[in-house]
Every structure is written in structure tokens, then in C-alpha cells.
Design a protein around this motif. Structure first.
Motif, short mmCIF file in Angstrom:
data_model
loop_
_atom_site.label_atom_id
_atom_site.label_comp_id
_atom_site.label_asym_id
_atom_site.label_seq_id
_atom_site.Cartn_x
_atom_site.Cartn_y
_atom_site.Cartn_z
N VAL A 317 0.82 -1.21 0.00
CA VAL A 317 0.00 0.00 0.00
C VAL A 317 0.86 1.27 0.00
N PHE A 318 2.18 1.11 -0.20
CA PHE A 318 3.05 2.29 -0.23
C PHE A 318 2.60 3.28 -1.30
N ASN A 319 2.33 2.79 -2.51
CA ASN A 319 1.95 3.69 -3.60
C ASN A 319 0.68 4.47 -3.26
N THR A 320 -0.25 3.81 -2.58
CA THR A 320 -1.48 4.49 -2.16
C THR A 320 -1.17 5.63 -1.20
N VAL A 321 -0.31 5.36 -0.21
CA VAL A 321 0.08 6.40 0.75
C VAL A 321 0.77 7.56 0.03
N PHE A 322 1.71 7.23 -0.83
CA PHE A 322 2.48 8.26 -1.54
C PHE A 322 1.55 9.10 -2.41
N ASN A 323 0.67 8.45 -3.17
CA ASN A 323 -0.20 9.17 -4.10
C ASN A 323 -1.23 10.04 -3.38
N LEU A 324 -1.94 9.44 -2.41
CA LEU A 324 -3.01 10.19 -1.74
C LEU A 324 -2.46 11.36 -0.93
N SER A 325 -1.35 11.18 -0.26
CA SER A 325 -0.80 12.26 0.56
C SER A 325 -0.34 13.42 -0.31
N ARG A 326 0.28 13.11 -1.43
CA ARG A 326 0.75 14.19 -2.31
C ARG A 326 -0.39 14.87 -3.07
N GLN A 327 -1.38 14.10 -3.46
CA GLN A 327 -2.54 14.70 -4.09
C GLN A 327 -3.23 15.66 -3.13
N ALA A 328 -3.33 15.26 -1.87
CA ALA A 328 -3.99 16.11 -0.87
C ALA A 328 -3.26 17.42 -0.66
N ARG A 329 -1.94 17.43 -0.83
CA ARG A 329 -1.15 18.64 -0.63
C ARG A 329 -0.82 19.34 -1.95
N GLY A 330 -1.39 18.87 -3.05
CA GLY A 330 -1.16 19.52 -4.33
C GLY A 330 0.25 19.35 -4.86
N LEU A 331 0.90 18.25 -4.47
CA LEU A 331 2.27 17.98 -4.91
C LEU A 331 2.28 16.98 -6.06
N PRO A 332 3.33 16.99 -6.89
CA PRO A 332 3.39 16.04 -7.99
C PRO A 332 3.47 14.60 -7.50
N VAL A 333 2.73 13.72 -8.19
CA VAL A 333 2.74 12.30 -7.86
C VAL A 333 3.57 11.60 -8.94
N VAL A 334 4.86 11.49 -8.69
CA VAL A 334 5.76 10.92 -9.69
C VAL A 334 6.72 9.97 -8.99
N LEU A 335 6.75 8.72 -9.44
CA LEU A 335 7.71 7.75 -8.94
C LEU A 335 8.50 7.21 -10.13
N THR A 336 9.78 7.47 -10.14
CA THR A 336 10.63 7.02 -11.24
C THR A 336 11.10 5.58 -10.99
N GLY A 337 11.77 5.01 -11.98
CA GLY A 337 12.34 3.69 -11.80
C GLY A 337 13.29 3.61 -10.62
N PRO A 338 14.23 4.56 -10.50
CA PRO A 338 15.11 4.56 -9.32
C PRO A 338 14.35 4.72 -8.01
N ASP A 339 13.25 5.49 -8.03
CA ASP A 339 12.44 5.63 -6.82
C ASP A 339 11.88 4.28 -6.39
N HIS A 340 11.32 3.54 -7.35
CA HIS A 340 10.76 2.22 -7.03
C HIS A 340 11.84 1.30 -6.47
N ALA A 341 13.03 1.35 -7.05
CA ALA A 341 14.13 0.51 -6.56
C ALA A 341 14.51 0.90 -5.14
N ALA A 342 14.56 2.21 -4.86
CA ALA A 342 14.91 2.67 -3.51
C ALA A 342 13.86 2.25 -2.49
N VAL A 343 12.59 2.34 -2.90
CA VAL A 343 11.50 1.94 -2.01
C VAL A 343 11.58 0.45 -1.70
#
Length: 363
Positions: A317-343
Motif C-alpha cells: 500500500v506504499f503507492n497508495t500512501v504516496f499518491n493520496l498524501s501528495r494529491q492532498a497537498r497539491g504535490l506532484p505524484v511521480v515515482l521514477t524507476g530509481p524511486d521504485h528501486a529505492a522503495v
């Protein structure tokens, strides 16, 4: 824009060519020419003219390469000026053509979605189930399907609005359709009492997850949560410092009783109560609110993953947390390939305690 005599003449010639291509004009060229004329002249067409164009396109569909039809659908999927009936014609095509429009077109209505669920094949139903922000009437209709793949697409759609009655139905179906169990248990808005009931038939690992994340007293917490929600709704949007007193009291009450857990964080985030989410998250991590916000919003995906790992939030559910929290604050919802690897590295390489220690060093 009125349709001119020249346009009418062009349409007549296109109708003739659709029936009997000649002069080197391919069916693909005629198909695209009619679709283009339809889109441009939409408001200037009467019903007879519109039906003629639809008939030309229907007649050509079986002879035009799928790649051409898919390309047209992709070109129109975010076009807010496209004719609605042209969108519907393409939506009724094969799923390869229909999918981008079902998933993205802002012109597709709730009624259109309900018709597809009732009349279209399984591929179209799966696409409807994956459409962002589908409404309760649509999710009710999808949940009535017996196809596991459709139900799976629905419960994996983090933005789908699902009623309590439909959750009851889905949880009951998960007794037999075991593939539903994990995505259902990880939905942040699943009512805790239904999550608890699933412990009767799910695996030991999932039972452990449910007990760890839904161990809240429903009556007490829901009453306090409703009070906090009323306060938050009356206050202006944006991060608040300090948060509402009722929110602070609720968080302290849960922390004192040992019931401040990841499941509560997911519930309030899914309900849009981002201030309460941040306050509870920071309290769970024993980090002050301001440093927590800096870590969570300014530190990138890696530190969000670190916070989630420390709080006991599952990777699924990490992607859900990342997406919903950033959408709520008006921030970009972008996860790159390196981001996924780091997560992935955080969730596989850190325990809750080592992640907590790392966060405290960072803050």
C-alpha cells in the motif's frame, strides 16, 4: 460551426468511398478522414448527418487495422471537445481500442460506465473497474459481477468509492475467491469490523496483518474521528500548525491505549483528513510534526518509504500512501524507476526498528 455545402459534398464522397474504395484511397484513410471531420464539425451536424458518419465508421471498423483504431482512441482519450457519440463508438470497439478511453476519457459518464458493465464483455468491465474515481453506483454494479478478474481490478483501484454494503458483499465473496483477500485487507477504507471477520478464513500471514492494522475500538474511535472531522472541515485547507485540538486529543487517546496503528493512518488518509494523518503519523514515529512534514514531503520517495516501514505500513500500500498524501497537498505524484528501486530496498533491507532509528537520525 455550420456544416457547409462543401463539407456535405465531402461527406457524401466519403460515404461512397467507404462502400467502394477507389482512386487509391485506403479504408484506413477514409476511416481517419471521417473521424476527423466528425470531431471538427461535431456541433454543426444534424442527427441524420451524425448517424451517417457513425454508420461509415461502423462499416469500416472491421476492415481497418487495429493499430489505426487504437491510435485514434489514444488521441481522443483526453480530448474534452471530442463528440460524445464518437467516444462511445470507439468504446464499443474491441478492448484494445476501448481501454484508453474507458480509463482516461473525461467524457465517459456514469451512465456510460453502467451500460458497459451490463452489456460489454469482461475486458471492458475490467477497464471500468480500473477507471479512476468511479462512483458508488458503478462500484455497486461491478461488485455484482461474478468474474474474479473484474472484482480484483475493483478492489485494487485505490480511488474507487465503495459503499459499506458493497464491502460486505466483496468480503463474503472472498471466502471462495481467495485472490480478493489480500487486496481487500490492504484497502485503507475497508471497515474494521469486516476486516476482523475475514480472520475466520484468511491465511495466518494475512490474519496477522489484519490484527496489527485494524485493532481499533470501532465505536470509541469512530465517534472521536467524526468529531475531529467536523473541526477539520470547518478550518481552511492547507497544513495547519498547530493542528485542531480535537485531532490532537484523538491521537493522544489512541496512543495511550496502544491503538495508534498503521490501519488508523490509512483510514484517515483515505478519508482526506491529511492533517490528522500527518499528526497521527508523526506521533506514531515519535517525531515532531514540523520535522516529520519535512521528511515526508521534502525527502523524496526513499524517506516516505522509511517512514512507512517504521510505522508498519506494508509495501503493497506504499503507492497508495504516496499518491493520496501528495494529491492532498497539491504535490506532484511521480515515482521514477530509481524511486521504485529505492522503495523496494527500504522494505526489504530495514526492519521497523532500524527504519525508526534511521528516521530519528534524519530528523
Amino acid at each position: 460551426m455550420a456544416l457547409t455545402a462543401h463539407d456535405m459534398s465531402d461527406m457524401g464522397r466519403l460515404a461512397q468511398l467507404a462502400t467502394n474504395p477507389q482512386g487509391g484511397a485506403s479504408r484506413e484513410e477514409i476511416y481517419l478522414a471521417v473521424a476527423s471531420l466528425y470531431r471538427i464539425q461535431d456541433t454543426g451536424l444534424n442527427e441524420r448527418e451524425r448517424e451517417l458518419m457513425r454508420e461509415i465508421l461502423r462499416r469500416l471498423t472491421r476492415d481497418v487495422e487495429m493499430a489505426i483504431r487504437v491510435a485514434l482512441a489514444q488521441r481522443l482519450c483526453e480530448d474534452i471537445t471530442a463528440p460524445h457519440d464518437l467516444i462511445l463508438l470507439l468504446v464499443d470497439d474491441t478492448i484494445e481500442v476501448a481501454r484508453p478511453l474507458i480509463l482516461k476519457s473525461p467524457l465517459l459518464t456514469e451512465s456510460d460506465a453502467l451500460r458497459l458493465i451490463a452489456e460489454a464483455d469482461i475486458g471492458h468491465q475490467e477497464a471500468v473497474a480500473g477507471r479512476p474515481h468511479i462512483t458508488i453506483p458503478v462500484t455497486d454494479a461491478l461488485a455484482a459481477c461474478e468474474r474474479e478478474s473484474v472484482l480484483m481490478a475493483l478492489v485494487r483501484n485505490a480511488t474507487a468509492r465503495i459503499s459499506s454494503a458493497t464491502y460486505e458483499s466483496l468480503v463474503e465473496k472472498s471466502r471462495v475467491l481467495t485472490g480478493l483477500q489480500e487486496p481487500l485487507a490492504h484497502r485503507p477504507d475497508l471497515p474494521p469490523r469486516l476486516a476482523s471477520s475475514m480472520c475466520e478464513w484468511v491465511s495466518e500471514a494475512l490474519k496477522t496483518y489484519i490484527k496489527a492494522n485494524y485493532a481499533v475500538a470501532p465505536e470509541t474511535v469512530d465517534t472521536a474521528l467524526s468529531e475531529a472531522n467536523l473541526v477539520l472541515q470547518r478550518e481552511p485547507a492547507g497544513a495547519k500548525e498547530p493542528p485542531a485540538d480535537s485531532a490532537q486529543k484523538l491521537v493522544e487517546k489512541l496512543a495511550a491505549s496502544g491503538q495508534l496503528k498503521a490501519g488508523f493512518l490509512m483510514r484517515v488518509l483515505s478519508q482526506g483528513q491529511v492533517d490528522l494523518f500527518e499528526l497521527a503519523f508523526s506521533r506514531l514515529l515519535s517525531v515532531e510534526l514540523v520535522p516529520f512534514r519535512a521528511i515526508f514531503y521534502d525527502g523524496g520517495a526513499r524517506l516516505v518509504a522509511m517512514a512507512c516501514r517504521a510505522a508498519g505500513i506494508d509495501r503493497s500500500v506504499f503507492n497508495t500512501v504516496f499518491n493520496l498524501s501528495r494529491q492532498a497537498r497539491g504535490l506532484p505524484v511521480v515515482l521514477t524507476g530509481p524511486d521504485h528501486a529505492a522503495v523496494d530496498a527500504i522494505f526489504s533491507g530495514f526492519t521497523r526498528q532500524t527504519a525508526m532509528d534511521e528516521l530519528h537520525r534524519t530528523s
